[in-house]
Design an enzyme around this catalytic site. Structure first.
Site, PDB file in Angstrom:
ATOM      1  N   LYS A 103       1.758  61.545  23.938  1.00  0.00           N
ATOM      2  CA  LYS A 103       2.920  62.380  24.272  1.00  0.00           C
ATOM      3  C   LYS A 103       2.965  63.603  23.360  1.00  0.00           C
ATOM      4  CE  LYS A 103       7.963  62.117  24.832  1.00  0.00           C
ATOM      5  NZ  LYS A 103       9.166  61.272  24.698  1.00  0.00           N
ATOM      6  N   SER A 178      11.589  60.789  28.980  1.00  0.00           N
ATOM      7  CA  SER A 178      10.943  62.074  28.778  1.00  0.00           C
ATOM      8  C   SER A 178       9.415  61.976  28.676  1.00  0.00           C
ATOM      9  CB  SER A 178      11.494  62.716  27.500  1.00  0.00           C
ATOM     10  OG  SER A 178      11.173  61.931  26.350  1.00  0.00           O
ATOM     11  N   SER A 202      13.019  56.655  27.077  1.00  0.00           N
ATOM     12  CA  SER A 202      11.955  57.574  27.483  1.00  0.00           C
ATOM     13  C   SER A 202      10.549  56.986  27.550  1.00  0.00           C
ATOM     14  CB  SER A 202      11.945  58.797  26.560  1.00  0.00           C
ATOM     15  OG  SER A 202      13.098  59.567  26.767  1.00  0.00           O
TER      16      SER A 202
END
Length: 510
Positions: A103, A178, A202
């Site tokens: 990420k 996210s 997330s």
């Protein structure tokens, strides 16, 4: 001669500057007072200058790499990737042969990092986050940075500055946020495993809506060192994979104490070999279906999760419905902590915050400070709304409601702990509905704001309480995945993983 050209760390303020500051703070000092204070500040300024010249700690960068490249649209069908690279770790280890996506809120030395936002555009960290070193030491191969939401403040997948991250099951739908790009990279087979971050769901939200397994570990089990923080008391990093077994394998590699560099951790952390302990032997385990977690969910979500949970009886588990009324307040308590905490930590604290021991990456903080000052208009609508609202609350109510949220979190944590004295794990739908439509030009700003965080009623509470929470896929409805969430006792991540793996087995037995 060299000392003559040294620039001091802090320039001594003038009396005029101190006078203006004293007025703005309501102190109303006289000129005589300010001159005396300024004289004393000379010694303080020398101290600041002295400390700024000491050699500080750094995070190691162990393996060679090239900067990589930004993929072109035709090679990035679902917009999962921000940057592609190829960093090979050790020749052998637990992750040998595995490709890992990271990420873009986690620093990888020499590889651009934008955290989904224009304010960090152009920033390239010079350090590896601790989990990056651990992945590479275990033989993992890092193949890129994945797109995430703007500063990670959205549970949908449309606020990233490069455009929406599309759901592979239906490209008109959100892939969840996210950590959207991480989930999509795994779901499409472009990566074997991925790292996500979780402050309100997330990891679990995109894992659920992409049909994957994803675990938010116990708070503090995995070091957050070298990742961009939203709020220090809710930050988590964890694995996303196609199976619970693979989540367990990646978790045992990245978990463990980080030599005091992360204030979220305790030295006594123990890391078992999760991958060897994850079996489908759950005979005698007591599983509580949290009634409040099913309330307000779509009927097909309720039926699929109930069917999957009751299917665990075939493997010897005891499954029964139970009530935990405090759960319904969890997302509201989370909101007070997260909105005000995020503003203080991420915006005013330049992505790292204050008042915590541990490692502070200067370059990342400076990139935040420059970006927020230069490009605040480029922040997403979700972030702007948060800044405006928390600015108003802070000016008029100070930190009253943040404190209230943290106090109520003590009560919420006790309520879950009490339930977990009776049950080995708690179960509920990961998300109350299937993946929603991505917004279009016809949607209003209010529509977009509502889409950003409305799915987190079940996921968010466990970010503030810190309990481990795993989502597993339990089926599909109208081609869209449905996830079941399994919650366990603090640092009993292994039981959560065992029940999750059993749910995967039970799905194939039905």
């Amino acid at each position: 001669m060299g000392d003559l050209y040294k620039v001091p760390a802090i320039k001594l303020p003038s009396v005029d500057q101190l006078q203006e500051l004293s007025r703005s703070l309501g102190i109303q000092c006289s000129v005589e007072e300010l001159e005396d204070y300024r004289e004393h500040m000379k010694g303080l300024t020398e101290t600041y200058d002295r400390v700024s010249r000491l050699e500080g700690p750094s995070l190691p960068v162990k393996y060679p790499r090239t900067p990589g490249y930004r993929p072109c649209p035709q090679d990035n069908k679902y917009n999962a990737w921000y940057w592609r690279c190829d960093i090979k770790g050790a020749e052998s280890g637990k992750l040998a042969g595995k490709t890992i996506a990271i990420k873009d809120s986690v620093a990888v030395a020499g590889v651009p990092m934008m955290n989904g936002s224009k304010i960090l555009e152009g920033y390239v960290p010079e350090f590896d986050a601790t989990i990056i070193s651990r992945i590479l030491d275990a033989g993992g191969r890092i193949i890129g940075k994945t797109n995430c939401e703007d500063l990670c403040l959205s549970g949908s997948s449309f606020t990233n500055v490069t455009g929406p991250i599309l759901n592979p099951n239906d490209p008109t739908k959100t892939s969840g946020g996210s950590s959207a790009g991480s989930a999509v990279a795994v779901a499409t087979g472009e990566a074997d495993m991925a790292i996500g971050g979780d402050q309100g769901g997330s990891i679990r939200i995109p894992s659920c809506w992409c049909g994957l397994a994803g675990i938010k570990p116990t708070f503090g089990l995995v070091p957050y060192t070298g990742a961009s923080s939203i709020e220090t008391t809710i930050d988590h990093l964890g694995p996303i994979a196609k199976s619970v077994k693979d989540c367990a394998l990646l978790l045992e590699v990245i978990a463990g104490f980080d030599e005091g560099r992360d204030p979220r951790q305790y030295p006594s952390i123990q890391v078992p070999e999760y991958s060897k302990l994850v079996t489908n032997d759950i005979a005698g385990k007591k599983i509580g279906l949290v009634k409040e977690g099913f309330e307000g969910c779509e009927p097909d979500v309720v039926s699929q999760v109930q069917k999957a949970a009751l299917g665990l009886r075939r493997l010897g588990a005891e499954v029964e419905e139970m009530s935990l009324p405090m759960h319904s307040e969890g997302v509201h308590i989370w909101t007070l902590i997260t909105l005000e905490g995020a503003d203080k930590c991420m915006i005013q604290g330049n992505g790292m915050g204050y008042q915590n021991k541990g490692f502070y990456p200067f370059s990342l903080q400076e990139a935040y400070a420059r970006g927020i000052k230069a490009r605040p208009q480029d922040l997403s609508e979700t972030v702007k709304m948060m800044i405006l609202y928390t600015g108003y609350v802070s000016q008029n109510y100070q930190n009253r409601f943040y404190a209230m949220g943290q106090n109520q979190n003590i009560m919420l944590t006790k309520a879950y702990n009490k339930a977990l004295e009776t049950y080995d794990v708690l179960v509920m739908p990961t998300l109350p509905f299937k993946a929603s439509k991505l917004p279009t030009s016809k949607d209003t700003r209010q529509d977009r704001l509502n889409l950003a965080l409305k799915m987190a009623k079940n996921t968010a509470p466990f970010d503030i309480t810190g309990h481990p929470a795993l989502t597993v896929n339990v089926g599909f409805s109208q081609i869209l995945p449905i996830g079941m969430m399994i919650i366990g006792r603090h640092f009993d991540d292994v039981t959560v993983l065992q029940v999750g793996h059993a749910a995967e087995i039970a799905k194939f037995l039905s």
